[in-house]
Design an enzyme around this catalytic site. Structure first.
Site, PDB file in Angstrom:
ATOM      1  N   GLY A   1      22.365  17.421  16.796  1.00  0.00           N
ATOM      2  CA  GLY A   1      23.166  16.233  16.483  1.00  0.00           C
ATOM      3  C   GLY A   1      23.334  15.950  15.011  1.00  0.00           C
ATOM      4  O   GLY A   1      24.435  15.950  14.485  1.00  0.00           O
TER       5      GLY A   1
ATOM      6  N   HIS B   1      11.217  21.139  11.405  1.00  0.00           N
ATOM      7  CA  HIS B   1      10.302  20.280  10.656  1.00  0.00           C
ATOM      8  C   HIS B   1       9.556  21.060   9.598  1.00  0.00           C
ATOM      9  O   HIS B   1       8.780  20.501   8.832  1.00  0.00           O
ATOM     10  CB  HIS B   1       9.344  19.552  11.599  1.00  0.00           C
ATOM     11  CG  HIS B   1      10.054  18.477  12.381  1.00  0.00           C
ATOM     12  ND1 HIS B   1      10.550  17.347  11.784  1.00  0.00           N
ATOM     13  CD2 HIS B   1      10.416  18.399  13.674  1.00  0.00           C
ATOM     14  CE1 HIS B   1      11.158  16.611  12.689  1.00  0.00           C
ATOM     15  NE2 HIS B   1      11.100  17.220  13.854  1.00  0.00           N
TER      16      HIS B   1
ATOM     17  N   LEU C   1       0.820  -1.207   0.000  1.00  0.00           N
ATOM     18  CA  LEU C   1       0.000   0.000   0.000  1.00  0.00           C
ATOM     19  C   LEU C   1       0.856   1.260   0.000  1.00  0.00           C
ATOM     20  O   LEU C   1       0.513   2.271  -0.614  1.00  0.00           O
ATOM     21  CB  LEU C   1      -0.957   0.005   1.197  1.00  0.00           C
ATOM     22  CG  LEU C   1      -1.957   1.154   1.162  1.00  0.00           C
ATOM     23  CD1 LEU C   1      -2.963   0.977   0.031  1.00  0.00           C
ATOM     24  CD2 LEU C   1      -2.697   1.302   2.484  1.00  0.00           C
TER      25      LEU C   1
ATOM     26  N   HIS D   1      17.993  15.527  25.107  1.00  0.00           N
ATOM     27  CA  HIS D   1      17.128  16.221  24.153  1.00  0.00           C
ATOM     28  C   HIS D   1      15.789  15.497  24.081  1.00  0.00           C
ATOM     29  O   HIS D   1      15.738  14.275  24.040  1.00  0.00           O
ATOM     30  CB  HIS D   1      17.786  16.245  22.772  1.00  0.00           C
ATOM     31  CG  HIS D   1      16.838  16.624  21.681  1.00  0.00           C
ATOM     32  ND1 HIS D   1      16.339  17.897  21.535  1.00  0.00           N
ATOM     33  CD2 HIS D   1      16.255  15.884  20.703  1.00  0.00           C
ATOM     34  CE1 HIS D   1      15.504  17.931  20.508  1.00  0.00           C
ATOM     35  NE2 HIS D   1      15.431  16.719  19.993  1.00  0.00           N
TER      36      HIS D   1
ATOM     37  N   TRP E   1      11.235   2.196  21.276  1.00  0.00           N
ATOM     38  CA  TRP E   1      11.145   2.062  19.818  1.00  0.00           C
ATOM     39  C   TRP E   1      11.604   0.691  19.340  1.00  0.00           C
ATOM     40  O   TRP E   1      11.978   0.520  18.184  1.00  0.00           O
ATOM     41  CB  TRP E   1      11.897   3.228  19.151  1.00  0.00           C
ATOM     42  CG  TRP E   1      11.178   4.530  19.378  1.00  0.00           C
ATOM     43  CD1 TRP E   1       9.929   4.691  19.928  1.00  0.00           C
ATOM     44  CD2 TRP E   1      11.629   5.854  19.071  1.00  0.00           C
ATOM     45  NE1 TRP E   1       9.597   6.022  19.984  1.00  0.00           N
ATOM     46  CE2 TRP E   1      10.611   6.759  19.470  1.00  0.00           C
ATOM     47  CE3 TRP E   1      12.796   6.366  18.495  1.00  0.00           C
ATOM     48  CZ2 TRP E   1      10.728   8.143  19.308  1.00  0.00           C
ATOM     49  CZ3 TRP E   1      12.907   7.750  18.342  1.00  0.00           C
ATOM     50  CH2 TRP E   1      11.874   8.626  18.745  1.00  0.00           C
TER      51      TRP E   1
ATOM     52  N   ASP F   1      19.980  11.409  23.884  1.00  0.00           N
ATOM     53  CA  ASP F   1      18.639  11.756  23.405  1.00  0.00           C
ATOM     54  C   ASP F   1      17.573  10.881  24.048  1.00  0.00           C
ATOM     55  O   ASP F   1      17.701   9.665  24.078  1.00  0.00           O
ATOM     56  CB  ASP F   1      18.560  11.544  21.890  1.00  0.00           C
ATOM     57  CG  ASP F   1      19.394  12.555  21.121  1.00  0.00           C
ATOM     58  OD1 ASP F   1      19.419  13.727  21.537  1.00  0.00           O
ATOM     59  OD2 ASP F   1      20.017  12.167  20.111  1.00  0.00           O
TER      60      ASP F   1
ATOM     61  N   GLU G   1      26.382  12.820  12.713  1.00  0.00           N
ATOM     62  CA  GLU G   1      25.671  11.533  12.610  1.00  0.00           C
ATOM     63  C   GLU G   1      25.523  10.959  11.195  1.00  0.00           C
ATOM     64  O   GLU G   1      24.517  10.303  10.905  1.00  0.00           O
ATOM     65  CB  GLU G   1      24.271  11.627  13.268  1.00  0.00           C
ATOM     66  CG  GLU G   1      24.304  12.115  14.706  1.00  0.00           C
ATOM     67  CD  GLU G   1      22.899  12.232  15.332  1.00  0.00           C
ATOM     68  OE1 GLU G   1      21.972  11.553  14.861  1.00  0.00           O
ATOM     69  OE2 GLU G   1      22.762  13.010  16.301  1.00  0.00           O
TER      70      GLU G   1
ATOM     71  N   GLU H   1      11.964  21.077  22.122  1.00  0.00           N
ATOM     72  CA  GLU H   1      11.301  21.713  20.981  1.00  0.00           C
ATOM     73  C   GLU H   1      10.301  22.725  21.536  1.00  0.00           C
ATOM     74  O   GLU H   1       9.449  22.377  22.339  1.00  0.00           O
ATOM     75  CB  GLU H   1      10.611  20.618  20.166  1.00  0.00           C
ATOM     76  CG  GLU H   1       9.625  21.089  19.132  1.00  0.00           C
ATOM     77  CD  GLU H   1       8.228  21.240  19.689  1.00  0.00           C
ATOM     78  OE1 GLU H   1       7.501  22.093  19.168  1.00  0.00           O
ATOM     79  OE2 GLU H   1       7.870  20.543  20.642  1.00  0.00           O
TER      80      GLU H   1
END
Ligand code: GLN
Ligand code: ZN
Length: 766
Positions: A445, A707, A25, A654, A574, A612, A497, A678
Site C-alpha cells: 500500500g 523493516h 523524556l 493484510h 488502535w 488492512d 498512501e 509477513e
C-alpha cells in the site's frame, strides 16, 4: 449504611507514565542518542528524567496518594532494566552493568568493529499497545544482583515520601516472558532467581522500605500446570523478613487462580477489578487469611473516561465493610497506558473534555473514592454530582447515540454477511476482470513517505496551502508512484498512501464519532509514543474517504489499482473506545461505514480493495476461553465490511507480525480473496499454518522484510518463493513485500521491487 471506619483506605499506584509532559523524556532521550554521550550529556538526560519523576510524584502527593509507586521509571523499558538488575544481558553484549547506556545497548543494539550486535526483540506487553524488550537468558549466566541503579530510584522516592512503594516485575513473569532457553529450562532457574530477588528485598529492607509491589500479570494467563504450581514454592523462597509483599495481578482475570493466589505467602494481593468478576473477588477474599490486604484495582487504568464514582463506590463499599483497613484502593494497572493530563485537551468540545480522565485525573478520583468510603458518600456528594452530570451531558451529546445509525447497524448485523458466491467462482470472475499473470506481483500500500510529502501535509493542515494546491501536489505524488510501478512492471498497483499520516488517524478524521487529542500521548516503546484517537460517538461515514485518491490513481493507468482501507478491528484496537457500548457493537459500526466505502469503491470501478487488519491477532483476549467470542465478532465485522463487494472485486487483507497457527480457521473465515502476510523473518515458517490447514484462498507471503534496510537479492527472493511454492499451489500464490514501504527510501524501494518482479518473472518462465 455508610461505613464507619475512621481511617480512609490506603490509596496507591502501580506505576505512572514516564514519558513526561510534552513528551519531555522522548526529546531528552533522542537528544542524548544524537550526542556523543559525554558525562555532561548524561547529566542533562538524568536531570530531565528526574524532573519527569518529580512531576508525577508531585501529582501523587497533591492528590494525597498514600503509597505512591517508586522505581517504576525506566529510560526505555522496565523488563530490560530488570534483566540488567539481575545480570542477564545476553552474552553477545559482554558484561553490561545496570546503567542507562547498557539499557540503550540492549534496546538499540551496538555497532562494533566486529559488526553489529543485535538488540533484544520487542513484543507487546500483554494485550496493551506498549512494547517491552524481551529478555534473553543465556544458559549458564548466573543471576547476579546489580542493584545500585534500582536502589537509587527507590531512595530518591523515599526521600520525598517515606511510604513510597517500590515496584518490581516478579520472577515468574520475567521468566515466562524471557527467551533464549526452553520454557522448562527457564522454569528450572526460578529458584535461583528467587534467591536473587530475596537479596534485593533485603537491600530494600535496609533502605527502609515497608511494602514492595511485585507484578505477576502472567498469573492470569493459561500457563502450563508446572508453571502455576511453581508460584507457591518460589514465593516461599523469595520471602524476606522485614518487608511486606503486595502481589499484583492485572489484565487477565483471576478466574481459576483463586486457590493459587490465596495460598501465596505474600501480605497482600492486588486485583484488577476491570477484568475480574465481583464473584471471583469475593470468593478470593473468602479464602484469604484475615491479616492479608486486598488492593482493589477499581479504577480502570487503561480507560481514558472519567470514573462513575457512584457505581465504583457501589462495588467497593461491601468489600470495605468487610475488610476495613485491609482494603486498599488503586487503579487496575500501571497508568503507563493512559496519557498524562486531560487538562491539556480544552480544544475539544467541553462535554468531551470534561469526561476525560488521564493519569493525573485518576489520582484525584482515587482519593475521592477513598474519602467516599471512609466518610460516606455525603462527604464527596459534590464530586459525585459533578461526575454524574458530566456523564449525563456526555450521554446526550449530539452524535453519541444516533438512532438512524443504530437501526442501520442492527439491520446489517441481522444478516449473515457473505459474498454472493464462493471463492472458486469469484476467483474465475476476478481472473477475467483483472487479467493478472501467474504469480502476480503487488505491494502492501504505502510508498516512501518523503520529507516533501510530510511537509505538504503539514502545510495543508496549518492552512499554509489550500485544498486545490494540496490535492495538486498529492496527485503529483500519486502519479509518480503509478509511473514507478508501471516501469517496474508490477501487476496490481496501489496509489501509495501519500495523504495518510497514519492508517487509523486518516480514517478517524473522516468518520463521525471520533475525536483527536492534542497531548494524548502514550508510550509505545522507548522514545516512541502514539496518540490514539478517541471513539466517543456513533460512527458514521458522511462521505467517501478514499474514492477520490483511488479513482485518480486508476485514471492514470491501464493496470488495476488496489483500493486501500483500514479494517474495523484495527480501527477499534488502535483507538481509545467509548465505555458505554461493547467493542463488538463499535466494531460493527465501523464495519458499516467501511462497507459503504467498499460499495463506493467498487462502483467507481476499483477492481481490488485491500482492507488492512494488522491488529486482528493482537485483539485476542488473554484467556483462551474468551477467544471464541472475540473471533466471532472480529470475523463478522470484517465480513460485514467486505461482503458487499461484487464477485469481480477482489478483496485483499493484510496482517503483519502475527502467528496464525491457532487462529487459522478464523483467518480463513474472513474469506478474503487474497491475504498478504509477513513471512520473511521466519523464513516462510509462518506459512505452515496455511499449508497444514489447506487454506483455500490466495496468499501473498512477504518475500522482502521491509523493516530492515537490507534489500534481498533476486536469488534470495526466488528461494523464498520456492519455499512458499512447496506449501501453496502456484495459481494461488502472490509475490509481494512483507509490509508497506512507507519507512523506506526511494532507491531501496526501486531496487527491492525490481528484484521482486524479476524473481516472479523467473519463476513464471519455469
Ligand atoms: N497499507 C498499509 C501500508 O502499506 C499497511 C500498514 C500495516 O500493515 N501496518 O502502510
Ligand atoms: Zn504490515
Amino acid at each position: 449504611m455508610c461505613a464507619t471506619f475512621s481511617q480512609p483506605p490506603i490509596t496507591h499506584t502501580l506505576g505512572l507514565p514516564r514519558i513526561g509532559t510534552g513528551r519531555a523524556l522522548k526529546w531528552a532521550l533522542e537528544a542524548y542518542w544524537r550526542s556523543s554521550g559525554t558525562s555532561d550529556d548524561r547529566q542533562r538526560l538524568e536531570a530531565e528524567a528526574w524532573s519527569v519523576r518529580d512531576t508525577v510524584r508531585r501529582w501523587q502527593a497533591e492528590a494525597g496518594i498514600s503509597r505512591p509507586a517508586a522505581a517504576d521509571f525506566s529510560f526505555y523499558d522496565g523488563l530490560a532494566d530488570l534483566a540488567l538488575l539481575f545480570g542477564q544481558a545476553p552474552a553477545r553484549f559482554g558484561n553490561l552493568p545496570a546503567s542507562p547506556d547498557s539499557l540503550f545497548a540492549l534496546a538499540r543494539g551496538r555497532d562494533t568493529d566486529k559488526g553489529t550486535v543485535a538488540p533484544l526483540a520487542m513484543t507487546k506487553w500483554f494485550d496493551t499497545n506498549y512494547h517491552f524488550l524481551v529478555p534473553e537468558l543465556d544458559a549458564g549466566r548466573p543471576f547476579r544482583l546489580d542493584a545500585e541503579r534500582y536502589l537509587g530510584l527507590v531512595r530518591e522516592a523515599l526521600d520525598q515520601d517515606a511510604l513510597a512503594k517500590p515496584v518490581l516485575v516478579g520472577p515468574m513473569t520475567f521468566l515466562w516472558l524471557a527467551r533464549g532457553a526452553t520454557a522448562d529450562e527457564r522454569l528450572d532457574r526460578a529458584p535461583a532467581l528467587a534467591d536473587a530477588y530475596s537479596s534485593l528485598l533485603s537491600r530494600l529492607v535496609d533502605a527502609g522500605v515497608e511494602w514492595v509491589q511485585i507484578d505477576e500479570p502472567v498469573v492470569g494467563l493459561d500457563l502450563p500446570s508446572e508453571w502455576l504450581a511453581a508460584f507457591e514454592p518460589i514465593y516461599h523462597r523469595l520471602r524476606t523478613p522485614g518487608v511486606r509483599l503486595l502481589l499484583a495481578s492485572y489484565f487477565a482475570p483471576i478466574e481459576g487462580r483463586l486457590g493459587l493466589l490465596s495460598r501465596l505467602p505474600v501480605d497482600g494481593l492486588h486485583v484488577d477489578f476491570s477484568t475480574s468478576s465481583s464473584t471471583d473477588v469475593e470468593a478470593l477474599i473468602d479464602r484469604l487469611p484475615d491479616f492479608k490486604v486486598i488492593s482493589a484495582g477499581v479504577l480502570d487504568g487503561r480507560s481514558i473516561w472519567r470514573a462513575d464514582l457512584d457505581s465504583l463506590l457501589e462495588r467497593v463499599e461491601p468489600l470495605y465493610r468487610r475488610l476495613g483497613e485491609r482494603m486498599w484502593l488503586a487503579p487496575s494497572c500501571s497508568l503507563l497506558h493512559v496519557p498524562l493530563d486531560a487538562a491539556e485537551e480544552q480544544h475539544l468540545p467541553a462535554v468531551l473534555a470534561e469526561n476525560l480522565s488521564f493519569a493525573r485525573q485518576k489520582l484525584n478520583e482515587l482519593s475521592l473514592l477513598s474519602r467516599g468510603l471512609a466518610e460516606g458518600r455525603e462527604a464527596i456528594a459534590e464530586e459525585i454530582e459533578l461526575a454524574r452530570s458530566a456523564r449525563w451531558c456526555l450521554e446526550r451529546l449530539e452524535g453519541r447515540l444516533c438512532s438512524d445509525k443504530r437501526a442501520q447497524v442492527a439491520e446489517l448485523t441481522e444478516m449473515e454477511p457473505a459474498r454472493s458466491n464462493a471463492y472458486g467462482e469469484r476467483a474465475r470472475a476476478q481472473r477475467e476482470a483483472l487479467d493478472l499473470p501467474l504469480l502476480p506481483t503487488t505491494t502492501i500500500g504505502s510508498f516512501p513517505q518523503t520529507n516533501d510529502i510530510r511537509a505538504t501535509r503539514r502545510a495543508w493542515r496549518r492552512g499554509e496551502i489550500d485544498n486545490t494546491e494540496y490535492e495538486h501536489r498529492m496527485h503529483d505524488e500519486v502519479a509518480t508512484v503509478i509511473r514507478a510501478q508501471e516501469m517496474l512492471g508490477l501487476d496490481l498497483l496501489v496509489h501509495g498512501e501519500p495523504e495518510r499520516n497514519d492508517m487509523v488517524e486518516y480514517f478517524g478524521e473522516q468518520l463521525e464519532g471520533f475525536a483527536f487529542t492534542r497531548g494524548g500521548w502514550v508510550q509505545s516503546y522507548g522514545s516512541r509514543c502514539v496518540k490514539p484517537p478517541i471513539i466517543w460517538g456513533d460512527v458514521g461515514r458522511p462521505q467517501p474517504m478514499t474514492v477520490r485518491w483511488s479513482t485518480y490513481a486508476q485514471s492514470l493507468t491501464d493496470r488495476p489499482v488496489k483500493g486501500m482501507l483500514t479494517g474495523p478491528v484495527t480501527l477499534l484496537s488502535w483507538s481509545f473506545v467509548r465505555d458505554d457500548l461493547s467493542r463488538e457493537q463499535v466494531a460493527y459500526q465501523l464495519a458499516a461505514s467501511l462497507r459503504e466505502e467498499v460499495t463506493d469503491l467498487a462502483q467507481a470501478g476499483i477492481a481490488a480493495i485491500q482492507m488492512d487488519e494488522p491488529a486482528f491477532r493482537e485483539g485476542l483476549p488473554l484467556r483462551r476461553s474468551q477467544w471464541g467470542e472475540y473471533l466471532d465478532w472480529a470475523v463478522r465485522s470484517f465480513r460485514l465490511a467486505t461482503a458487499v463487494a461484487p464477485d469481480t472485486t477482489q478483496i485483499h487483507t493484510h496482517m503483519c507480525y502475527s502467528e496464525f497457527n491457532d487462529i487459522i480457521e478464523s483467518i480463513a473465515a474472513l474469506d478474503a480473496d487474497v491475504i498478504t502476510i509477513e513471512t520473511t523473518r521466519s523464513n516462510m515458517k509462518l506459512l505452515d499454518a496455511f499449508a497444514d490447514f489447506d487454506y483455500p484462498n490466495e496468499i501473498g507471503p512477504g518475500v522482502w522484510d521491509i523493516h530492515s534496510p537490507l534489500v534481498p537479492s533476486v536469488e534470495e527472493i526466488v528461494e523464498r518463493l520456492e519455499l512458499a511454492l512447496a506449501k501453496v499451489p502456484v495459481d494461488r500464490l502472490w509475490v509481494n513485500p512483507d509490509c508497506g514501504l512507507k519507512t523506506r527510501g526511494w532507491p531501496e524501494t526501486r531496487l527491492g521491487l525490481e528484484r521482486l518482479v524479476e524473481a516472479a518473472r523467473h519463476l513464471r518462465n519455469r
